[in-house]
Design a protein around this motif. Sequence first.
Motif, PDB file in Angstrom:
ATOM      1  N   LYS A  67     -16.966  -3.820  -8.233  1.00  0.00           N
ATOM      2  CA  LYS A  67     -16.213  -4.192  -9.618  1.00  0.00           C
ATOM      3  C   LYS A  67     -16.876  -5.218 -10.349  1.00  0.00           C
ATOM      4  CE  LYS A  67     -13.720  -8.114  -7.301  1.00  0.00           C
ATOM      5  NZ  LYS A  67     -12.541  -8.618  -6.758  1.00  0.00           N
ATOM      6  N   CYS A  76     -18.515  -1.461 -14.098  1.00  0.00           N
ATOM      7  CA  CYS A  76     -19.035  -1.692 -12.823  1.00  0.00           C
ATOM      8  C   CYS A  76     -20.423  -2.338 -12.643  1.00  0.00           C
ATOM      9  CB  CYS A  76     -18.938  -0.495 -11.942  1.00  0.00           C
ATOM     10  SG  CYS A  76     -20.151   0.689 -12.334  1.00  0.00           S
ATOM     11  N   ALA A  99     -16.897   4.901 -10.815  1.00  0.00           N
ATOM     12  CA  ALA A  99     -15.719   4.191 -10.004  1.00  0.00           C
ATOM     13  C   ALA A  99     -14.429   4.334 -10.786  1.00  0.00           C
ATOM     14  CB  ALA A  99     -16.065   2.958  -9.237  1.00  0.00           C
ATOM     15  N   ASN A 100     -13.667   3.138 -10.948  1.00  0.00           N
ATOM     16  CA  ASN A 100     -12.609   3.099 -12.004  1.00  0.00           C
ATOM     17  C   ASN A 100     -12.846   2.615 -13.445  1.00  0.00           C
ATOM     18  OD1 ASN A 100     -11.041   4.016  -9.927  1.00  0.00           O
ATOM     19  ND2 ASN A 100     -10.841   1.598  -9.124  1.00  0.00           N
ATOM     20  N   TRP A 101     -14.252   2.534 -13.823  1.00  0.00           N
ATOM     21  CA  TRP A 101     -14.941   2.204 -15.182  1.00  0.00           C
ATOM     22  C   TRP A 101     -15.631   2.966 -15.787  1.00  0.00           C
ATOM     23  CZ3 TRP A 101     -14.890  -0.562 -10.687  1.00  0.00           C
ATOM     24  CH2 TRP A 101     -14.077  -1.679 -10.566  1.00  0.00           C
ATOM     25  N   ASP A 102     -15.439   2.992 -17.154  1.00  0.00           N
ATOM     26  CA  ASP A 102     -16.219   3.885 -18.181  1.00  0.00           C
ATOM     27  C   ASP A 102     -17.662   3.553 -18.304  1.00  0.00           C
ATOM     28  OD1 ASP A 102     -13.791   5.451 -18.415  1.00  0.00           O
ATOM     29  OD2 ASP A 102     -13.090   4.130 -19.876  1.00  0.00           O
TER      30      ASP A 102
END
Length: 268
Positions: A67, A76, A99-102
Amino acid sequence: MKRLRVLAIVWASCLLSPVRAQQLSPQPIGQPGSWRLAFDDDFDGARLDTTKWRPNWLGSDDKAVTKPVNAEEVSCYDPSQIRQEGGELLLVAEARACANWDYASGLVHTDRRFNFVYGYAEARMWMPDGVGVWPAFWLNGQRNPLDGEIDVVEASGTDVGRYHFHYQCGDKRCSPGGTAPVAGATSGWHTYAVRWSRGSIEWYYDGIQVYARQDDVPTVPHYLVVNLGLRKGPKGYTLPATLRVDYVRVWQQQLPAAGLVARPAKEP
């Protein structure tokens, strides 16, 4: 050229006395006195030296994608965004799913590789320009903000550097600091450094002091961090962007006082 200089120093040190050889080793810019080089990376190898650095933000291992450092970032930290070419460390930020990021970017730190108390930490860097970039060189304690955080330099794609000291003051987090112009920071090499001593912290850009503080100075080990963040909020990030690092070094004064010795942390 940098590699030739290093080889010359090593060769000369084999022929000269210990005192003379020490004089040939790199010295901190604008800092007189007797200094011992405690940490040094010129990034001359083909890949990151993981005996010195970890390639993500406090990941479970050196391959983990992690993160961001804080909630103000939007990328990330992926070890694949870290490269070494031409004697430079390159931290690259780009727009891609991670992951959860652009976005994905690079970060290195020395926790569990090199932790120290007091010294002169210096990095020679070429800052990226453009919208949304957030390059930084900083020192971090194990229990931030209780142990303190010394931001040597942060930038925002312009020729201005920011410096801060974050620490816990009562029930809030205090962040004294300021800004200083660095002419040509996004178009050439500059040095950013901090002198952390018992009772004082002094910030230096290109060997010139820009700030000093004597209150609430930390007394516990810190580790080095270099990262290229992307700040939340701006539209139309200027990507890809690269933070170029020529070297990172830490010196410590050769005094017999306790606490002036590097303290590498043990592996878990």
